[in-house]
Motif scaffolding. Structure first.
Motif, PDB file in Angstrom:
ATOM      1  N   GLU A 114     -11.728  -9.123  31.996  1.00 27.43           N
ATOM      2  CA  GLU A 114     -11.507  -8.114  33.037  1.00 27.43           C
ATOM      3  C   GLU A 114     -11.943  -8.745  34.348  1.00 27.43           C
ATOM      4  O   GLU A 114     -13.126  -9.013  34.540  1.00 27.43           O
ATOM      5  CB  GLU A 114     -12.349  -6.863  32.753  1.00 27.43           C
ATOM      6  CG  GLU A 114     -12.232  -5.847  33.858  1.00 27.43           C
ATOM      7  CD  GLU A 114     -13.034  -4.569  33.570  1.00 27.43           C
ATOM      8  OE1 GLU A 114     -13.361  -4.310  32.395  1.00 27.43           O
ATOM      9  OE2 GLU A 114     -13.331  -3.858  34.542  1.00 27.43           O
ATOM     10  N   PRO A 115     -11.002  -9.001  35.265  1.00 28.55           N
ATOM     11  CA  PRO A 115     -11.343  -9.651  36.540  1.00 28.55           C
ATOM     12  C   PRO A 115     -12.378  -8.843  37.312  1.00 28.55           C
ATOM     13  O   PRO A 115     -12.446  -7.622  37.191  1.00 28.55           O
ATOM     14  CB  PRO A 115     -10.007  -9.701  37.277  1.00 28.55           C
ATOM     15  CG  PRO A 115      -8.977  -9.703  36.185  1.00 28.55           C
ATOM     16  CD  PRO A 115      -9.557  -8.802  35.132  1.00 28.55           C
ATOM     17  N   SER A 116     -13.186  -9.538  38.137  1.00 33.36           N
ATOM     18  CA  SER A 116     -14.248  -8.883  38.904  1.00 33.36           C
ATOM     19  C   SER A 116     -13.667  -7.919  39.941  1.00 33.36           C
ATOM     20  O   SER A 116     -12.496  -7.981  40.288  1.00 33.36           O
ATOM     21  CB  SER A 116     -15.068  -9.940  39.632  1.00 33.36           C
ATOM     22  OG  SER A 116     -14.243 -10.599  40.581  1.00 33.36           O
ATOM     23  N   ILE A 117     -14.545  -7.044  40.438  1.00 27.88           N
ATOM     24  CA  ILE A 117     -14.150  -6.081  41.473  1.00 27.88           C
ATOM     25  C   ILE A 117     -13.501  -6.790  42.659  1.00 27.88           C
ATOM     26  O   ILE A 117     -12.471  -6.373  43.166  1.00 27.88           O
ATOM     27  CB  ILE A 117     -15.398  -5.325  42.005  1.00 27.88           C
ATOM     28  CG1 ILE A 117     -16.155  -4.710  40.836  1.00 27.88           C
ATOM     29  CG2 ILE A 117     -14.993  -4.292  43.038  1.00 27.88           C
ATOM     30  CD1 ILE A 117     -15.674  -3.386  40.382  1.00 27.88           C
ATOM     31  N   LYS A 118     -14.126  -7.888  43.063  1.00 26.29           N
ATOM     32  CA  LYS A 118     -13.624  -8.655  44.201  1.00 26.29           C
ATOM     33  C   LYS A 118     -12.189  -9.104  43.946  1.00 26.29           C
ATOM     34  O   LYS A 118     -11.323  -9.011  44.807  1.00 26.29           O
ATOM     35  CB  LYS A 118     -14.530  -9.875  44.402  1.00 26.29           C
ATOM     36  CG  LYS A 118     -14.229 -10.677  45.635  1.00 26.29           C
ATOM     37  CD  LYS A 118     -15.229 -11.823  45.733  1.00 26.29           C
ATOM     38  CE  LYS A 118     -14.678 -12.927  46.615  1.00 26.29           C
ATOM     39  NZ  LYS A 118     -15.415 -14.173  46.423  1.00 26.29           N
ATOM     40  N   GLN A 119     -11.967  -9.572  42.722  1.00 24.12           N
ATOM     41  CA  GLN A 119     -10.635 -10.048  42.357  1.00 24.12           C
ATOM     42  C   GLN A 119      -9.632  -8.894  42.366  1.00 24.12           C
ATOM     43  O   GLN A 119      -8.491  -9.051  42.775  1.00 24.12           O
ATOM     44  CB  GLN A 119     -10.710 -10.668  40.961  1.00 24.12           C
ATOM     45  CG  GLN A 119      -9.523 -11.521  40.588  1.00 24.12           C
ATOM     46  CD  GLN A 119      -9.329 -12.689  41.545  1.00 24.12           C
ATOM     47  OE1 GLN A 119      -8.245 -12.886  42.047  1.00 24.12           O
ATOM     48  NE2 GLN A 119     -10.400 -13.426  41.822  1.00 24.12           N
ATOM     49  N   LYS A 120     -10.089  -7.730  41.930  1.00 23.81           N
ATOM     50  CA  LYS A 120      -9.199  -6.570  41.887  1.00 23.81           C
ATOM     51  C   LYS A 120      -8.711  -6.209  43.280  1.00 23.81           C
ATOM     52  O   LYS A 120      -7.602  -5.735  43.471  1.00 23.81           O
ATOM     53  CB  LYS A 120      -9.924  -5.378  41.257  1.00 23.81           C
ATOM     54  CG  LYS A 120     -10.100  -5.517  39.759  1.00 23.81           C
ATOM     55  CD  LYS A 120     -10.920  -4.380  39.186  1.00 23.81           C
ATOM     56  CE  LYS A 120     -11.184  -4.602  37.711  1.00 23.81           C
ATOM     57  NZ  LYS A 120     -12.219  -3.734  37.175  1.00 23.81           N
ATOM     58  N   LYS A 121      -9.584  -6.444  44.267  1.00 18.03           N
ATOM     59  CA  LYS A 121      -9.187  -6.129  45.639  1.00 18.03           C
ATOM     60  C   LYS A 121      -8.164  -7.135  46.170  1.00 18.03           C
ATOM     61  O   LYS A 121      -7.311  -6.788  46.973  1.00 18.03           O
ATOM     62  CB  LYS A 121     -10.421  -6.122  46.547  1.00 18.03           C
ATOM     63  CG  LYS A 121     -11.268  -4.882  46.363  1.00 18.03           C
ATOM     64  CD  LYS A 121     -12.517  -4.946  47.221  1.00 18.03           C
ATOM     65  CE  LYS A 121     -13.412  -3.748  46.925  1.00 18.03           C
ATOM     66  NZ  LYS A 121     -14.796  -3.981  47.352  1.00 18.03           N
ATOM     67  N   GLN A 122      -8.279  -8.390  45.696  1.00 13.14           N
ATOM     68  CA  GLN A 122      -7.395  -9.442  46.206  1.00 13.14           C
ATOM     69  C   GLN A 122      -6.016  -9.447  45.554  1.00 13.14           C
ATOM     70  O   GLN A 122      -5.017  -9.701  46.203  1.00 13.14           O
ATOM     71  CB  GLN A 122      -8.045 -10.817  45.998  1.00 13.14           C
ATOM     72  CG  GLN A 122      -9.168 -11.071  46.985  1.00 13.14           C
ATOM     73  CD  GLN A 122      -9.932 -12.342  46.646  1.00 13.14           C
ATOM     74  OE1 GLN A 122      -9.522 -13.089  45.773  1.00 13.14           O
ATOM     75  NE2 GLN A 122     -11.029 -12.562  47.335  1.00 13.14           N
ATOM     76  N   ASP A 123      -5.983  -9.185  44.250  1.00 17.89           N
ATOM     77  CA  ASP A 123      -4.711  -9.245  43.541  1.00 17.89           C
ATOM     78  C   ASP A 123      -4.158  -7.865  43.233  1.00 17.89           C
ATOM     79  O   ASP A 123      -4.895  -6.955  42.887  1.00 17.89           O
ATOM     80  CB  ASP A 123      -4.880 -10.004  42.220  1.00 17.89           C
ATOM     81  CG  ASP A 123      -5.024 -11.484  42.454  1.00 17.89           C
ATOM     82  OD1 ASP A 123      -3.992 -12.122  42.694  1.00 17.89           O
ATOM     83  OD2 ASP A 123      -6.161 -11.988  42.432  1.00 17.89           O
ATOM     84  N   ALA A 124      -2.875  -7.727  43.345  1.00 15.29           N
ATOM     85  CA  ALA A 124      -2.239  -6.439  43.087  1.00 15.29           C
ATOM     86  C   ALA A 124      -2.224  -6.105  41.598  1.00 15.29           C
ATOM     87  O   ALA A 124      -2.401  -4.974  41.208  1.00 15.29           O
ATOM     88  CB  ALA A 124      -0.817  -6.447  43.628  1.00 15.29           C
ATOM     89  N   ASN A 125      -2.053  -7.129  40.782  1.00 15.41           N
ATOM     90  CA  ASN A 125      -1.797  -6.882  39.372  1.00 15.41           C
ATOM     91  C   ASN A 125      -2.866  -7.442  38.434  1.00 15.41           C
ATOM     92  O   ASN A 125      -2.558  -8.154  37.496  1.00 15.41           O
ATOM     93  CB  ASN A 125      -0.439  -7.478  39.011  1.00 15.41           C
ATOM     94  CG  ASN A 125       0.317  -6.574  38.061  1.00 15.41           C
ATOM     95  OD1 ASN A 125      -0.243  -5.595  37.572  1.00 15.41           O
ATOM     96  ND2 ASN A 125       1.547  -6.908  37.785  1.00 15.41           N
ATOM     97  N   THR A 126      -4.130  -7.106  38.673  1.00 15.44           N
ATOM     98  CA  THR A 126      -5.203  -7.676  37.860  1.00 15.44           C
ATOM     99  C   THR A 126      -5.123  -7.258  36.405  1.00 15.44           C
ATOM    100  O   THR A 126      -5.611  -7.952  35.539  1.00 15.44           O
ATOM    101  CB  THR A 126      -6.587  -7.242  38.377  1.00 15.44           C
ATOM    102  OG1 THR A 126      -6.535  -5.867  38.658  1.00 15.44           O
ATOM    103  CG2 THR A 126      -6.991  -8.035  39.566  1.00 15.44           C
TER     104      THR A 126
END
Length: 202
Positions: A114-126
């Motif tokens: 599960e990608p990190s919160i930060k990653q969720k903000k950067q990528d549309a399709n985490t």
DNA sequence: GTACAGATTGAG
DNA sequence: TCAATCTGTACT
């Protein structure tokens, strides 16, 4: 943030597979850092396990407990806490963490993050970024160059310790894609966090 | 040397 | 349902 120590990995494979859930895999790529929570794993338990790359029929063994060794799987024999990574279907890398003592070809396949919160903000399709063993390697750019690396010492990849997941939150199921292993394919050695939307789809 | 299947994935 | 295409094994 504390790294999981050697002692964590050198225990029984099933235990390590369960207890890896919830911890964070961290990879450094240049100045960037990618972080993903481990939400799905599978255990492969050595020479007796027909689904394991180290499987060797007892009649072919020269000594008890001997496993198959090939160019591809030799890093699987390293002490717990090392990386065994190999190419599957000619296209996808499969990221495994070795377990048990040196000489025992046992490991845990990491199947989903599960990608990190930060990653969720950067990528549309985490949701679809790391929900499969091949996909998480593509996301984190893991390849053959990581084969044999020590997770307790490496400067570019490690597992950070998190609060333990409660037993009731962990589900066990059959391993995936190993029907050829007959009775061994039925063993409930795939573990995942219940109701987590980032686990691989079958 | 040839043939085939596999710890997967995404497109049709 | 199928093809992408590397590695290991069983055969010719």
């Amino acid at each position: 943030m504390k790294k999981l120590p050697r002692k964590f990995y050198t225990r029984s494979t099933l235990r390590v597979a369960k207890e890896l859930l919830g911890n964070y895999l961290i990879v450094k790529i240049g100045r960037k850092k990618l972080t993903g929570k481990i939400v799905e794993t599978e255990a492969y338990v050595g020479p007796n396990d027909k689904a394991s790359h180290a499987y060797l029929p007892p009649r072919l063994r020269k000594f008890p407990g001997e496993g198959k060794i090939t160019c591809r799987n030799k890093t699987e024999y390293l002490e717990g806490g090392h990386i065994y990574i190999y190419l599957c279907y000619g296209m996808y890398w499969q990221f495994n963490i070795t377990t048990a003592k040196e000489g025992k070809p046992e490991c845990v396949l990491i199947r989903a993050l599960e990608p990190s919160i930060k990653q969720k903000k950067q990528d549309a399709n985490t949701q679809k970024l790391a929900n499969g063993p091949g996909k998480l390697c593509r996301w984190m750019r893991l390849d053959k160059s990581f084969d044999g690396e020590d997770l307790t010492k490496s400067k570019r990849i490690w597992v950070a310790q998190e609060l333990k997941i409660k037993r009731g939150q962990i589900a066990a199921a059959k391993r995936i894609g190993i029907d050829y292993a007959k009775e061994w394919a039925k063993k409930p050695w795939r573990f995942y966090i219940k109701n987590n939307p980032f686990i691989s789809k079958k």
